[in-house]
Each structure stands twice: as C-alpha cells, then as structure tokens.
Scaffold this active site. Structure first.
Site, PDB file in Angstrom:
ATOM      1  N   TRP A  12       0.820  -1.217   0.000  1.00  0.00           N
ATOM      2  CA  TRP A  12       0.000   0.000   0.000  1.00  0.00           C
ATOM      3  C   TRP A  12       0.855   1.269   0.000  1.00  0.00           C
ATOM      4  CZ3 TRP A  12      -4.505  -1.253   4.030  1.00  0.00           C
ATOM      5  CH2 TRP A  12      -5.197  -2.369   3.569  1.00  0.00           C
ATOM      6  N   LYS A  13       2.158   1.093   0.145  1.00  0.00           N
ATOM      7  CA  LYS A  13       3.091   2.231   0.122  1.00  0.00           C
ATOM      8  C   LYS A  13       2.595   3.352   1.052  1.00  0.00           C
ATOM      9  CE  LYS A  13       4.692   0.754  -4.374  1.00  0.00           C
ATOM     10  NZ  LYS A  13       5.312   1.085  -5.645  1.00  0.00           N
ATOM     11  N   HIS A  96      12.766  -2.931  -0.900  1.00  0.00           N
ATOM     12  CA  HIS A  96      11.941  -2.407  -2.000  1.00  0.00           C
ATOM     13  C   HIS A  96      12.743  -1.344  -2.755  1.00  0.00           C
ATOM     14  CE1 HIS A  96       8.803  -0.346  -4.203  1.00  0.00           C
ATOM     15  NE2 HIS A  96       8.129  -1.476  -4.114  1.00  0.00           N
ATOM     16  N   GLU A  98      12.051   1.455  -3.825  1.00  0.00           N
ATOM     17  CA  GLU A  98      11.910   2.829  -3.321  1.00  0.00           C
ATOM     18  C   GLU A  98      12.758   3.037  -2.075  1.00  0.00           C
ATOM     19  OE1 GLU A  98       7.630   2.638  -3.339  1.00  0.00           O
ATOM     20  OE2 GLU A  98       7.758   2.457  -5.526  1.00  0.00           O
ATOM     21  N   GLU A 168      11.126  -7.075  -8.885  1.00  0.00           N
ATOM     22  CA  GLU A 168      10.405  -5.881  -9.330  1.00  0.00           C
ATOM     23  C   GLU A 168      11.335  -5.017 -10.176  1.00  0.00           C
ATOM     24  OE1 GLU A 168       6.912  -4.933  -6.537  1.00  0.00           O
ATOM     25  OE2 GLU A 168       8.663  -4.077  -5.599  1.00  0.00           O
ATOM     26  N   GLY A 174       5.045   1.395 -11.053  1.00  0.00           N
ATOM     27  CA  GLY A 174       4.251   2.616 -11.099  1.00  0.00           C
ATOM     28  C   GLY A 174       4.281   3.303 -12.459  1.00  0.00           C
ATOM     29  N   SER A 214       3.587  -2.884 -12.044  1.00  0.00           N
ATOM     30  CA  SER A 214       2.389  -2.661 -12.867  1.00  0.00           C
ATOM     31  C   SER A 214       1.565  -3.932 -13.100  1.00  0.00           C
ATOM     32  CB  SER A 214       2.770  -1.986 -14.192  1.00  0.00           C
ATOM     33  OG  SER A 214       3.362  -0.717 -13.940  1.00  0.00           O
TER      34      SER A 214
END
Ligand code: 13P
Length: 251
Positions: A12-13, A96, A98, A168, A174, A214
């Site tokens: 859910w970031k 992750h 990010e 990923e 995204g 995605s």
C-alpha cells in the site's frame, strides 16, 4: 503455473488514512480466494495494527513495508521488527526499490535489516530489480545476482527457510509498463538457478518468487501462467478492492 502455493501481496506504500485502510481490508476479507493463495497486505505503519486487527480470522496476513535493523533505540522515525511484530505483522518487505533509491538503503543496510527481521521471526519478502539503464546495458541478471548475494550474505539456507523473493524491475514500478510474461519468467528462472547454486536445489524449488511492477487485473493471468512466477507484489491496484480481489482470484 507454479507448483508452489502462490502468494498475492499488496504493497500500500504511503497511501491510506486509518479509515481508508479499514475500509480496504474489510472489503478484501470478503474477496474470496478461489486459488487458495496466500494473501498478504503491507499497509503503512500507522495502519498496521488496525489492519492486522481487522484481518484477524480471515486468510489475509499483514506485512510491514520495512523494518530497522535494531530492536530499539535512538532512531527517530524508524520502526523496529519488534514493533512491527507487536502491531501484528507476520512478514516484512526488505529492499523495495523505493527504499533503495529514495532512502539510500544499501546492500549492507538491507543485510542488517534481513538479520533483524529473521531474528524476530518475521518472514522476509526480499525485493530485487534492475533499472532501465541496467537492463539496456545487458546487466539485469548480474545486478539481481549481486543484490541477492550481498543482501542475503552470511545467512544459511536453514535461516532463510520460508524466504520470499520479489522481482520488481524498477522501470515497471508505477509506470504502467509491465515486464512481459517471458521477461518475468527469464529473470525468475535465473533467480531460482542462483538459489540452487548458492544454497541447494531443494531450497530453490521451495522458494516463492513474486513478480511486481504494474501488475493489473488485466495482465495478472498471463503473468501467473509462467512456471517460475509464484505470485505478485502489487502496488497501485492493491489499493482498489475490486481490482485486488480480481488479482487474488486470477485465472
Ligand atoms: P505498481 O504495481 O504500482 O507498479 O507497484 C509495484 C510495487 O512497487 C509493489 O511493491
């Protein structure tokens, strides 16, 4: 189609208020699970305890999005594995993209975070993936191997039992650009071959490797059809109950 129990996980970031998280998890508990997959959601820390409470009694398990490498201390804003577990997490994402690119988590830091998570019995979802530049330079497999080697350094196969890996590709996160099922399969097979070489064939066979980047209700079926794809780690569409329900119930 995988012979391992598939996992559909939602990251859910930095989304959702408490009320939004509560509404989403409540809807997801009614989503059904026709493929008998493991379902995991990773809310932000502020919603973790609430989501875990509302998920109780359902098939949905709850993950933290990251944990610090220490159990406690003067680390303003960080959350320890002890706290994540206390709030109801059974799993945690580590590495992750990010975290790597926005927050500067290095392989060495990630290695310490994996150690902390394992020390407290959290199941690690270890994320790896190449940038577009690395892919175009033909370095995809070497980048991923190095992320695995360094991030999981010094752990035995026994310690890593139950580990989940998420592939990923950074260029697919995204962006609406999904790796093709064949691109995903190629990297997943390479990850499995690496695990067989670094640990054992049995460990490689048992380890679930998820694809993320995605994943949508419209492409999950073809991605899940690939032999070495054991599940999906979903960002954007995991925030929409009907979309994520369709992904859980892939064909
Ligand atoms: P998107 O599904 O929004 O591309 O995000 C993927 C992801 O980063 C999941 O961890």
């Amino acid at each position: 189609m995988t012979k391992r129990t598939p996992i559909i996980a939602g990251n859910w970031k930095m989304h959702n208020t408490l009320a939004e998280s509560a509404a989403l998890i409540t809807a997801l508990t009614k989503a059904g699970n026709k493929n008998h997959v493991e379902i995991i959601v990773a809310p932000s820390y502020t919603s973790l305890a609430k989501v875990a409470e509302l998920a109780k009694g359902s098939e949905i398990q709850v993950a933290a999005q990251d944990v610090h490498w220490e159990d406690k201390g003067a680390f303003t804003s960080a959350v320890s594995p002890v706290q994540a577990k206390d709030a109801g997490a059974t799993h945690t994402l580590i590495g992750h993209s990010e975290r790597r690119s926005v927050f500067g988590d290095t392989d060495e830091i990630l290695n310490k975070k994996v150690a902390a998570a394992l020390r407290h019995g959290l199941t690690v979802i270890f994320c790896v993936g190449e940038t577009l530049e690395e892919r175009e330079a033909g370095k995809t497999l070497s980048v991923i191997e190095s992320q695995l080697k360094n991030g999981l350094k010094d752990f035995t196969e026994e310690q890593l039992k139950g580990l989940i890996i998420a592939y990923e590709p950074v260029w697919a996160i995204g962006t609406g650009k999904t790796a093709t099922p064949d691109q995903a399969q190629e990297v997943h097979a390479a990850i499995r071959a690496y695990l067989a070489k670094a640990y054992s064939p049995a460990f490689a066979e048992a380890t679930r490797i998820l694809y993320g980047g995605s994943v949508k209700d419209s492409n999950v079926d073809e991605i899940m059809a690939k032999e070495d794809v054991d599940g999906a780690l979903v960002g954007g569409q995991s925030l929409i109950a009907e979309k994520f329900a369709r992904i859980i119930n892939f064909n």
